[in-house]
Design an enzyme around this catalytic site. Structure first.
Site, PDB file in Angstrom:
ATOM      1  N   TYR A  54       0.823  -1.197   0.000  1.00 21.09           N
ATOM      2  CA  TYR A  54       0.000   0.000   0.000  1.00 21.09           C
ATOM      3  C   TYR A  54       0.866   1.259   0.000  1.00 21.09           C
ATOM      4  CZ  TYR A  54      -3.481  -3.446   1.579  1.00 21.09           C
ATOM      5  OH  TYR A  54      -4.295  -4.550   1.697  1.00 21.09           O
ATOM      6  N   HIS A 138       0.322 -12.337   1.418  1.00 19.94           N
ATOM      7  CA  HIS A 138      -0.471 -11.388   0.651  1.00 19.94           C
ATOM      8  C   HIS A 138      -0.537 -11.782  -0.827  1.00 19.94           C
ATOM      9  CE1 HIS A 138      -1.342  -6.800  -0.080  1.00 19.94           C
ATOM     10  NE2 HIS A 138      -2.411  -7.563  -0.215  1.00 19.94           N
TER      11      HIS A 138
END
Length: 352
Positions: A54, A138
């Site tokens: 992010y 992830h």
């Protein structure tokens, strides 16, 4: 507060997704990011999720600063491994990957034992914390072999050493998450966008498997990236312009909600929270206003007749647990003390 699987890690029923404060799609100032986290705290949110992906680390740095002056024992933080950030120095920006930040680093996929440890160490440094509570693999979609052979055992070792309290996997699909639930002892899976008012895929195998195994589920993407928050022409569904058929369906859901005196946003948050395997609904936000709206909508009652009409109209499967039928703890509004401390801005995080 709910808890994650056998690990007993506490999480609030509504949680804060920090991709937005990593400049997802548009820039957010440091102050706006800190105010968003402060609003989450004041709303009673105690679980915060981030990732190196992010904003090339920007989300982690901002979240760490925002949480700095809050009591560490009273909140839960999760981050993710699988993408190492390496200096690039090529100029340009990262908008191709969805973040309005300079492309000073590049992401390198790595689910190896060494990669997992290096990623976690780097995340702790960016967060300014001595520990995180939960670590997810992830998006191992194209790296299943390494994720199962090396990534998961590396996380399991960190858990056994007490470095992290709970481990899991976060993905936008259900098939591999179901495999992790059945073949490993993950504490939690984070499923984004696959259990919403418009997408019930997780109901087929993932949620029943998780419930049977005692694996906790965190649901992200309850608004399907925007369509269920504000259905209109041009609204996004799974990060692309929504097809006409789905837009029509979302508008139908909104119309039914309005007739019953409810909002579509409230229904979108309440629906996944009703499943007994779900311990938290993760809501992404980039501003204090968005956080407060999510918290208010999460606490907003949705009349039982609304849910019954959706089922009668075939808009929800018969097997989906409805909030009107769920135990009263499934979607309780969260609350926080009015005098909860507000994170100070602190020094501005450095760019990655």
């Amino acid at each position: 507060m709910n808890s994650l699987g056998a690990a007993g890690v506490p999480v609030s029923a509504l949680s804060f997704g920090a991709a937005g404060i990593g400049n997802l799609y548009t820039e957010v100032t440091d102050e706006q990011a800190y105010e968003a986290v402060g609003a989450a705290w004041k709303s009673g949110i105690r679980y915060f999720d981030t990732a190196p992906h992010y904003g090339l680390g920007l989300s982690e740095r901002r979240l760490g600063v925002a949480l700095r002056d809050l009591p560490r024992a009273r909140y839960t933080v999760s981050t993710k491994v699988g993408r190492l950030l390496e200096p690039a120095g090529t100029g340009g920006d990262d908008r191709a990957d969805g973040f309005a930040v300079p492309a000073t680093h590049r992401r390198v996929w790595d689910f190896s034992t060494d990669g997992v440890r290096r990623s976690l160490d780097a995340s702790l440094e960016r967060l300014g914390l001595d520990r995180v509570d939960v670590v997810y693999l992830h998006d191992p979609d194209d790296h299943a072999e390494q994720a199962f052979r090396e990534g998961f055992p590396a996380l399991a070792e960190l858990r056994s050493q007490g470095v992290v309290r709970a481990i899991g996997v976060g993905m936008n699909q259900t098939r591999m998450l179901t495999r992790f639930v059945r073949e490993t002892d993950v504490d939690v899976v984070l499923c984004a966008g696959r259990y919403t008012l418009l997408d019930h895929d997780a109901l087929t195998e993932l949620l029943p498997a998780a419930q049977a195994r005692g694996t906790s589920v965190v649901i992200g993407g309850a608004f399907n990236s925007g369509l269920l928050a504000d259905p209109r022409p041009g609204a996004t569904y799974n990060y692309a312009v929504a097809p006409g058929e789905l837009l029509d369906r979302a508008l139908r859901l909104k119309e039914i909600a309005g007739r019953h005196g409810a909002t579509l946003r409230a229904a979108a948050l309440a629906f996944p929270a009703a499943h007994p395997a779900v311990v938290s609904v993760l809501a992404g936000a980039r501003s204090a206003e968005e956080v407060r709206d999510c918290a208010e909508r999460f606490a907003e009652p949705v009349p039982p007749d609304f849910w019954r009409e959706l089922r009668t109209e075939g808009l929800l499967p018969d097997t989906a647990p409805l909030p009107a039928e769920a135990p009263t703890t499934a979607a309780l509004p969260i609350s926080g003390p009015a005098t909860a401390p507000r994170p100070g801005p602190g020094p501005a995080p450095e760019r990655p």
